[in-house]
Motif scaffolding. Structure first.
Motif, PDB file in Angstrom:
ATOM      1  N   LYS A  86       0.855  -1.180   0.000  1.00 41.64           N
ATOM      2  CA  LYS A  86       0.000   0.000   0.000  1.00 41.64           C
ATOM      3  C   LYS A  86       0.894   1.233   0.000  1.00 41.64           C
ATOM      4  CE  LYS A  86      -4.133  -1.922   2.127  1.00 41.64           C
ATOM      5  NZ  LYS A  86      -5.111  -1.826   3.257  1.00 41.64           N
ATOM      6  N   ILE A  87       0.666   2.088  -0.969  1.00 41.75           N
ATOM      7  CA  ILE A  87       1.510   3.277  -1.101  1.00 41.75           C
ATOM      8  C   ILE A  87       0.636   4.524  -1.195  1.00 41.75           C
ATOM      9  CG2 ILE A  87       3.296   1.949  -2.304  1.00 41.75           C
ATOM     10  CD1 ILE A  87       2.377   3.410  -4.902  1.00 41.75           C
ATOM     11  N   GLU A  88       1.291   5.671  -1.066  1.00 44.87           N
ATOM     12  CA  GLU A  88       0.608   6.957  -1.237  1.00 44.87           C
ATOM     13  C   GLU A  88       0.881   7.474  -2.651  1.00 44.87           C
ATOM     14  OE1 GLU A  88       2.228   9.301   1.874  1.00 44.87           O
ATOM     15  OE2 GLU A  88       1.044   8.327   3.454  1.00 44.87           O
ATOM     16  N   THR A  89      -0.185   7.817  -3.349  1.00 45.45           N
ATOM     17  CA  THR A  89      -0.064   8.389  -4.690  1.00 45.45           C
ATOM     18  C   THR A  89      -0.687   9.782  -4.678  1.00 45.45           C
ATOM     19  OG1 THR A  89      -2.136   7.294  -5.344  1.00 45.45           O
ATOM     20  CG2 THR A  89      -0.071   6.150  -5.851  1.00 45.45           C
ATOM     21  N   TYR A  90      -0.367  10.567  -5.713  1.00 47.25           N
ATOM     22  CA  TYR A  90      -0.743  11.986  -5.668  1.00 47.25           C
ATOM     23  C   TYR A  90      -1.401  12.422  -6.975  1.00 47.25           C
ATOM     24  CZ  TYR A  90       2.086  11.928  -1.497  1.00 47.25           C
ATOM     25  OH  TYR A  90       2.581  11.638  -0.246  1.00 47.25           O
ATOM     26  N   PHE A  91      -2.509  13.135  -6.798  1.00 47.55           N
ATOM     27  CA  PHE A  91      -3.279  13.674  -7.922  1.00 47.55           C
ATOM     28  C   PHE A  91      -3.606  15.138  -7.600  1.00 47.55           C
ATOM     29  CE2 PHE A  91      -3.945   9.156  -7.465  1.00 47.55           C
ATOM     30  CZ  PHE A  91      -3.755   8.682  -8.747  1.00 47.55           C
ATOM     31  N   THR A  92      -4.277  15.793  -8.510  1.00 46.87           N
ATOM     32  CA  THR A  92      -4.655  17.183  -8.257  1.00 46.87           C
ATOM     33  C   THR A  92      -6.144  17.369  -8.536  1.00 46.87           C
ATOM     34  OG1 THR A  92      -4.113  19.491  -8.750  1.00 46.87           O
ATOM     35  CG2 THR A  92      -4.159  17.963 -10.604  1.00 46.87           C
ATOM     36  N   ASP A  93      -6.666  18.520  -8.097  1.00 44.81           N
ATOM     37  CA  ASP A  93      -8.070  18.801  -8.386  1.00 44.81           C
ATOM     38  C   ASP A  93      -8.191  19.326  -9.813  1.00 44.81           C
ATOM     39  OD1 ASP A  93      -7.116  21.405  -8.286  1.00 44.81           O
ATOM     40  OD2 ASP A  93      -7.809  21.714  -6.230  1.00 44.81           O
ATOM     41  N   LYS A 120       3.099   4.022 -12.280  1.00 47.37           N
ATOM     42  CA  LYS A 120       1.895   3.771 -13.075  1.00 47.37           C
ATOM     43  C   LYS A 120       0.623   3.991 -12.265  1.00 47.37           C
ATOM     44  CE  LYS A 120       3.858   0.695 -16.552  1.00 47.37           C
ATOM     45  NZ  LYS A 120       3.813  -0.640 -17.210  1.00 47.37           N
ATOM     46  N   ALA A 121       0.736   3.872 -10.944  1.00 47.79           N
ATOM     47  CA  ALA A 121      -0.427   4.143 -10.095  1.00 47.79           C
ATOM     48  C   ALA A 121      -0.817   5.612 -10.132  1.00 47.79           C
ATOM     49  CB  ALA A 121      -0.141   3.698  -8.661  1.00 47.79           C
ATOM     50  N   LEU A 122       0.120   6.475 -10.571  1.00 48.38           N
ATOM     51  CA  LEU A 122      -0.184   7.906 -10.702  1.00 48.38           C
ATOM     52  C   LEU A 122      -1.054   8.207 -11.915  1.00 48.38           C
ATOM     53  CD1 LEU A 122       3.370   9.401  -9.994  1.00 48.38           C
ATOM     54  CD2 LEU A 122       1.421   9.332  -8.415  1.00 48.38           C
ATOM     55  N   GLN A 123      -1.292   7.218 -12.749  1.00 41.98           N
ATOM     56  CA  GLN A 123      -1.971   7.470 -14.024  1.00 41.98           C
ATOM     57  C   GLN A 123      -3.485   7.330 -13.968  1.00 41.98           C
ATOM     58  OE1 GLN A 123       0.682   4.753 -16.466  1.00 41.98           O
ATOM     59  NE2 GLN A 123       0.958   6.664 -17.600  1.00 41.98           N
ATOM     60  N   SER A 124      -4.014   6.826 -12.868  1.00 42.06           N
ATOM     61  CA  SER A 124      -5.475   6.685 -12.798  1.00 42.06           C
ATOM     62  C   SER A 124      -5.924   6.677 -11.344  1.00 42.06           C
ATOM     63  CB  SER A 124      -5.926   5.386 -13.480  1.00 42.06           C
ATOM     64  OG  SER A 124      -5.377   4.260 -12.825  1.00 42.06           O
ATOM     65  N   THR A 125      -7.147   7.122 -11.136  1.00 41.44           N
ATOM     66  CA  THR A 125      -7.757   7.118  -9.810  1.00 41.44           C
ATOM     67  C   THR A 125      -9.257   6.914  -9.957  1.00 41.44           C
ATOM     68  OG1 THR A 125      -8.198   8.422  -7.821  1.00 41.44           O
ATOM     69  CG2 THR A 125      -7.919   9.638  -9.879  1.00 41.44           C
ATOM     70  N   SER A 126      -9.839   6.259  -8.964  1.00 42.39           N
ATOM     71  CA  SER A 126     -11.288   6.031  -8.993  1.00 42.39           C
ATOM     72  C   SER A 126     -12.077   7.264  -8.561  1.00 42.39           C
ATOM     73  CB  SER A 126     -11.643   4.835  -8.091  1.00 42.39           C
ATOM     74  OG  SER A 126     -11.218   5.083  -6.759  1.00 42.39           O
ATOM     75  N   ASP A 127     -11.399   8.245  -7.996  1.00 40.16           N
ATOM     76  CA  ASP A 127     -12.059   9.476  -7.548  1.00 40.16           C
ATOM     77  C   ASP A 127     -12.239  10.414  -8.757  1.00 40.16           C
ATOM     78  OD1 ASP A 127     -12.916  11.843  -6.373  1.00 40.16           O
ATOM     79  OD2 ASP A 127     -11.600  11.628  -4.628  1.00 40.16           O
ATOM     80  N   GLN A 128     -13.469  10.582  -9.166  1.00 40.94           N
ATOM     81  CA  GLN A 128     -13.774  11.402 -10.333  1.00 40.94           C
ATOM     82  C   GLN A 128     -13.453  12.885 -10.119  1.00 40.94           C
ATOM     83  OE1 GLN A 128     -14.699  10.004 -13.214  1.00 40.94           O
ATOM     84  NE2 GLN A 128     -14.530   8.008 -12.203  1.00 40.94           N
ATOM     85  N   LYS A 129     -13.274  13.304  -8.877  1.00 44.25           N
ATOM     86  CA  LYS A 129     -12.993  14.700  -8.599  1.00 44.25           C
ATOM     87  C   LYS A 129     -11.507  15.033  -8.744  1.00 44.25           C
ATOM     88  CE  LYS A 129     -16.846  15.154  -5.346  1.00 44.25           C
ATOM     89  NZ  LYS A 129     -17.241  15.478  -3.951  1.00 44.25           N
ATOM     90  N   LEU A 130     -10.678  14.000  -8.889  1.00 42.77           N
ATOM     91  CA  LEU A 130      -9.240  14.205  -8.978  1.00 42.77           C
ATOM     92  C   LEU A 130      -8.746  13.996 -10.409  1.00 42.77           C
ATOM     93  CD1 LEU A 130      -8.045  12.437  -5.704  1.00 42.77           C
ATOM     94  CD2 LEU A 130      -8.534  14.871  -6.093  1.00 42.77           C
ATOM     95  N   PHE A 131      -7.653  14.689 -10.719  1.00 37.54           N
ATOM     96  CA  PHE A 131      -7.089  14.644 -12.070  1.00 37.54           C
ATOM     97  C   PHE A 131      -5.717  13.980 -12.030  1.00 37.54           C
ATOM     98  CE2 PHE A 131      -4.362  16.619 -15.323  1.00 37.54           C
ATOM     99  CZ  PHE A 131      -5.047  16.217 -16.467  1.00 37.54           C
ATOM    100  N   PRO A 132      -5.492  12.912 -12.839  1.00 44.14           N
ATOM    101  CA  PRO A 132      -4.181  12.273 -12.879  1.00 44.14           C
ATOM    102  C   PRO A 132      -3.209  13.071 -13.757  1.00 44.14           C
ATOM    103  CG  PRO A 132      -5.716  11.073 -14.288  1.00 44.14           C
ATOM    104  CD  PRO A 132      -6.499  12.166 -13.626  1.00 44.14           C
ATOM    105  N   LEU A 133      -2.224  13.676 -13.144  1.00 45.51           N
ATOM    106  CA  LEU A 133      -1.266  14.508 -13.872  1.00 45.51           C
ATOM    107  C   LEU A 133      -0.442  13.703 -14.878  1.00 45.51           C
ATOM    108  CD1 LEU A 133      -0.195  16.448 -10.699  1.00 45.51           C
ATOM    109  CD2 LEU A 133      -1.213  17.546 -12.703  1.00 45.51           C
ATOM    110  N   TRP A 134      -0.270  12.419 -14.608  1.00 41.34           N
ATOM    111  CA  TRP A 134       0.523  11.560 -15.480  1.00 41.34           C
ATOM    112  C   TRP A 134      -0.349  10.613 -16.311  1.00 41.34           C
ATOM    113  CZ3 TRP A 134       5.549  12.483 -16.165  1.00 41.34           C
ATOM    114  CH2 TRP A 134       6.211  13.266 -15.217  1.00 41.34           C
ATOM    115  N   GLY A 135      -1.609  10.947 -16.453  1.00 36.75           N
ATOM    116  CA  GLY A 135      -2.541  10.047 -17.134  1.00 36.75           C
ATOM    117  C   GLY A 135      -2.188   9.735 -18.575  1.00 36.75           C
ATOM    118  N   LYS A 136      -1.602  10.684 -19.297  1.00 38.82           N
ATOM    119  CA  LYS A 136      -1.304  10.488 -20.725  1.00 38.82           C
ATOM    120  C   LYS A 136       0.169  10.148 -20.980  1.00 38.82           C
ATOM    121  CE  LYS A 136      -5.520  11.516 -21.849  1.00 38.82           C
ATOM    122  NZ  LYS A 136      -5.836  12.734 -22.599  1.00 38.82           N
ATOM    123  N   ALA A 137       0.978  10.156 -19.925  1.00 43.81           N
ATOM    124  CA  ALA A 137       2.400   9.826 -20.090  1.00 43.81           C
ATOM    125  C   ALA A 137       2.578   8.311 -20.194  1.00 43.81           C
ATOM    126  CB  ALA A 137       3.202  10.367 -18.915  1.00 43.81           C
TER     127      ALA A 137
END
Length: 211
Positions: A86-93, A120-137
């Motif tokens: 279990k790790i901590e990943t980071y997204f933005t609003d 790769k965990a930075l590329q997607s999130t189940s929280d629709q309110k958050l934006f994956p900064l690395w989603g297209k990388a």
């Protein structure tokens, strides 16, 4: 005259007797069934006997049962070789104002796989309110040596962000990888080449180090 008739009658009687004695009586089988019936029943019993023998023989269901009950060893081995963390990943609003921390579980085999899985965990999130900064990388590899993780990635045009997004994206990578105590520095490569800026807005001092 009477004598001739008597002699003739005796001859006829003897002829009848001799004819009857010449025919051999048929001997019936002990079970009272005629020879033809015995033959027919014999064939029938022979046929039934074959079926009985087949029925008496145990059916070989080993192959079928083996296929049905055979464990999927490959899948089990693959699962057995997997580690989880279990790790901590980071997204933005959606306004890209600040990073939001999200706990996720990753699976990996080797240490290098762990760092790549974390990125790769930075590329997607189940929280629709958050934006994956690395989603297209595209993260190609992440390998550690002497405490330094070298990350090779590709950046299609749609993966490039503005100045604010680039800063947050770099912070997301640093905070994600530096949570592993063995990681002391990070070197970023784009398509195998060392770069001075990731997306053209923020200058990089390679390698990135802990604050």
């Amino acid at each position: 005259m009477n004598r001739k008739l008597f002699v003739s009658g005796m001859l006829v009687l003897l002829l009848v007797l001799s004819t009857g004695c010449g025919q051999k009586p048929q001997i019936s089988p002990s079970n009272g069934v005629t020879q033809d019936e015995t033959g027919a029943n014999g064939d029938h019993n022979s046929s039934n006997g074959g079926q009985a023998n087949d029925a008496d023989q145990p059916k070989d269901n080993t192959a079928k049962e083996g296929n049905a009950d055979q464990p999927d060893t490959e899948n089990k081995d693959a699962v057995k070789d997997q580690n989880t963390a279990k790790i901590e990943t980071y997204f933005t609003d959606d306004q890209m104002l600040e990073l939001q921390k999200v706990e996720q579980e990753i699976t990996y085999k080797s240490e290098d796989d762990k760092y790549l899985a974390a990125l790769k965990a930075l590329q997607s999130t189940s929280d629709q309110k958050l934006f994956p900064l690395w989603g297209k990388a595209i993260f190609n590899s992440a390998k550690i040596q002497s405490g330094e993780v070298t990350v090779d990635l590709s950046l299609p045009d749609e993966a490039r962000l503005g100045a604010g997004g680039e800063t947050l994206a770099l912070d997301a990578v640093k905070q994600t990888l530096f949570q592993f105590s063995e990681v002391q520095s990070i070197r970023l490569l784009v398509d195998g080449q060392e770069i001075d800026t990731l997306m053209g807005h923020v200058e990089l001092e390679q390698p990135l180090t802990r604050n």
